[in-house]
Write an enzyme that holds these catalytic residues in place. Structure first.
Site: not given
Lengths: 127, 384
Positions: B150, B178, B198-200, B236, B324
């Site tokens: 990633n 990725q 992950s779909a996003h 669900t 940071c």
């Protein structure tokens, strides 16, 4: 993670005051944070026991730059004793607050200020 | 100007995906587990989505389990497989550059008496196969190696690694989150026993993912308490999300060639401009063995969070591995693993491109970046 800087912090990050190195400075000091890797380098000019000029260089994040900027603004003209006692909380308050994980930036700036003044005082004793 | 170059963090939902999801957010809201017609109609939609995803990924549909995303999938697979197969052994291996959800899941197991080894990577950010082979023991249960990193976009040779792992008698999991659509993912052909998505990350909705679970291998559920997914994952069914997952996966592979060509052309153009117009810049990780959407660049002598914030003020969204920017103030372990020295670990910016970017945005970004870098280098205390 919440990392919202105040307008004032952003302003001091984008247009920092007292950037650079003073030629013929009376004292210089470098300070670094071992944890996050940030570094500040201060140079100081003293006149009649007061901070006549102070400048800094920064390798650090937005809040490192902003805290050093506002702190150097505030301590100019102060006696060395007053400047040494300038608290990091005052820097945070002046900026209207800092994100929790950025508080250490203001502490680093205060420690650097103290260090450069002590450097100066050491030189006076050596003279 | 709003310029989004953080597509490995998440992507913009494709409007065509939203259109497919809408009916299940509004009128067709039945629970896909209910036995009345509103439920059962949606059950058909659910299973059609599962079939579609299975077909695209080259896996049996009964191996596809819907989750809330890859973090959950990785947790389920790492912990669920180790707990369910402890009679086979208590040893697992994950790579040094895995996502924190894999690394932390693996570390959690140590407290439960499991043994963990970390497989090292080379300076190019690629898995050290010789070292990996030496780490696998007769009682190793699971090896987990991500397909694409990633942070630096480097690609693992999954087929070779899967064979090596299987030859030694262990199971193989890959976090492939990725890799879409940059790699051709055929789960059976690659030899993956487990995979997470992950779909996003590919223009689908947030909050939905899949775990691919080899139906022949036992697994302990992470979320218990329902009959969904044959008891493997209670909760669900997120039907709008699942429909969105299937649609976004379908679209991204249908438009793969166009997508990859566009992203690669922009990425190469961007890197060419940066390396010729900005001094003291270095690419982190292999250029040839990385996905065409990723640039991870070291800007010597200046700090990553400051670069990020300066760009952010100009409307540009990027990310950094600088301490940071991290909540725990720790530098990127991925950049450490590929051998960056201490003084360079806080000076990196990740640009990840996507299908919605264009050349004008890249030009604007590089122009802005030049000003940012010049400004910050003016007052750095670190000398050349």
């Amino acid at each position: 993670m919440s990392l919202n800087y105040t307008k004032k912090t952003v302003e001091h990050f984008l247009h920092p005051k007292n950037i650079g190195e003073i030629k013929n400075a009376d004292a210089v000091a470098d300070i670094g944070n071992m944890v996050c890797g940030d570094q500040l380098s201060f140079s100081l000019k003293v006149k009649d026991g007061r901070v006549a000029d102070i400048k800094f260089l920064s390798f650090g994040c937005a809040s490192n730059i902003a805290t050093a900027s506002i702190m150097t603004e505030r301590v100019k003209g102060m006696t060395l004793e007053e400047a040494k006692n300038y608290k990091w909380q005052e820097t945070v308050d002046e900026l209207g607050g800092l994100p929790q994980q950025k508080i250490h930036c203001s502490i680093l700036a205060s420690e650097g200020l103290k260090k450069v003044i002590e450097e100066y005082e050491k030189k006076q004793i050596d003279k | 100007m709003k310029i989004y170059l953080d597509n490995s963090a998440t992507t913009r939902l494709d409007p065509r995906v939203l259109a497919d999801m809408k009916p299940y957010l509004t009128g067709e809201y039945g629970n896909a587990s209910s036995i009345h017609y509103m439920g059962q109609n949606n059950n058909l939609v659910l299973e059609a989505a599962r079939d579609k995803i299975a077909k695209i990924l080259g896996a049996p549909a009964r191996g596809i389990v819907f989750t809330s995303g890859a973090s959950e999938s990785n947790n389920l697979i790492i912990k669920g497989v180790m707990f369910a197969n402890s009679e086979k052994g208590k040893h697992l291996i994950v790579s040094a550059i895995e996502h924190p959800c894999v690394l932390q899941s693996a570390r959690q197991l140590i407290k439960h008496g499991f043994e963990l080894d970390i497989a090292p990577v080379t300076e190019a950010g690629l898995i050290d196969l010789v070292a990996l082979e030496k780490l696998i023991r007769p009682y190793t249960v699971l090896v987990s190696i991500m397909a694409v990193n990633n942070e630096i976009g480097t690609i693992a040779d999954l087929k070779t690694i899967a064979k090596l792992v299987h030859d030694k008698g262990a199971y193989f999991h890959s976090d492939i989150v990725q890799s879409i659509p940059y790699l051709d993912i055929n789960i059976e052909d690659l030899g993956l026993d487990f995979a997470s998505l992950s779909a996003h990350k590919f223009y689908g909705p947030k909050g939905v993912g899949i775990a691919y679970l080899n139906p022949k291998i036992k697994i302990e559920p992470l979320i218990a308490g329902g009959e969904q997914e044959n008891g493997t994952r209670a909760g669900t069914y997120n039907l709008p999300g699942i429909v969105g997952f299937a649609k976004s996966l379908e679209l991204v592979y249908q438009e793969k060639t166009e997508h990859i060509n566009k992203v690669k052309e922009l990425r190469d153009y961007m890197w060419e401009r940066i390396k010729t117009e900005i001094p003291e810049v270095y690419l982190n990780g292999s250029l040839s063995k990385r996905t065409p959407n990723n640039l991870n660049i070291l800007f010597a002598r200046i700090e990553g969070e400051a670069i990020l914030m300066d760009l952010s003020m100009k409307g540009i969204c990027v990310s950094t591995g600088s301490a940071c920017s991290a909540h725990n103030l720790k530098t990127s372990y991925v950049l450490q693993a590929i051998g960056l020295t201490l003084d360079n670990l806080n000076s990196n910016i990740r640009f990840t491109l996507g299908k919605f970017n264009n050349k004008k945005e890249i030009d604007y970004t590089v122009d802005a970046l030049k000003k940012t870098v010049t400004r910050l280098r003016k007052f750095t205390p670190i000398k050349k």
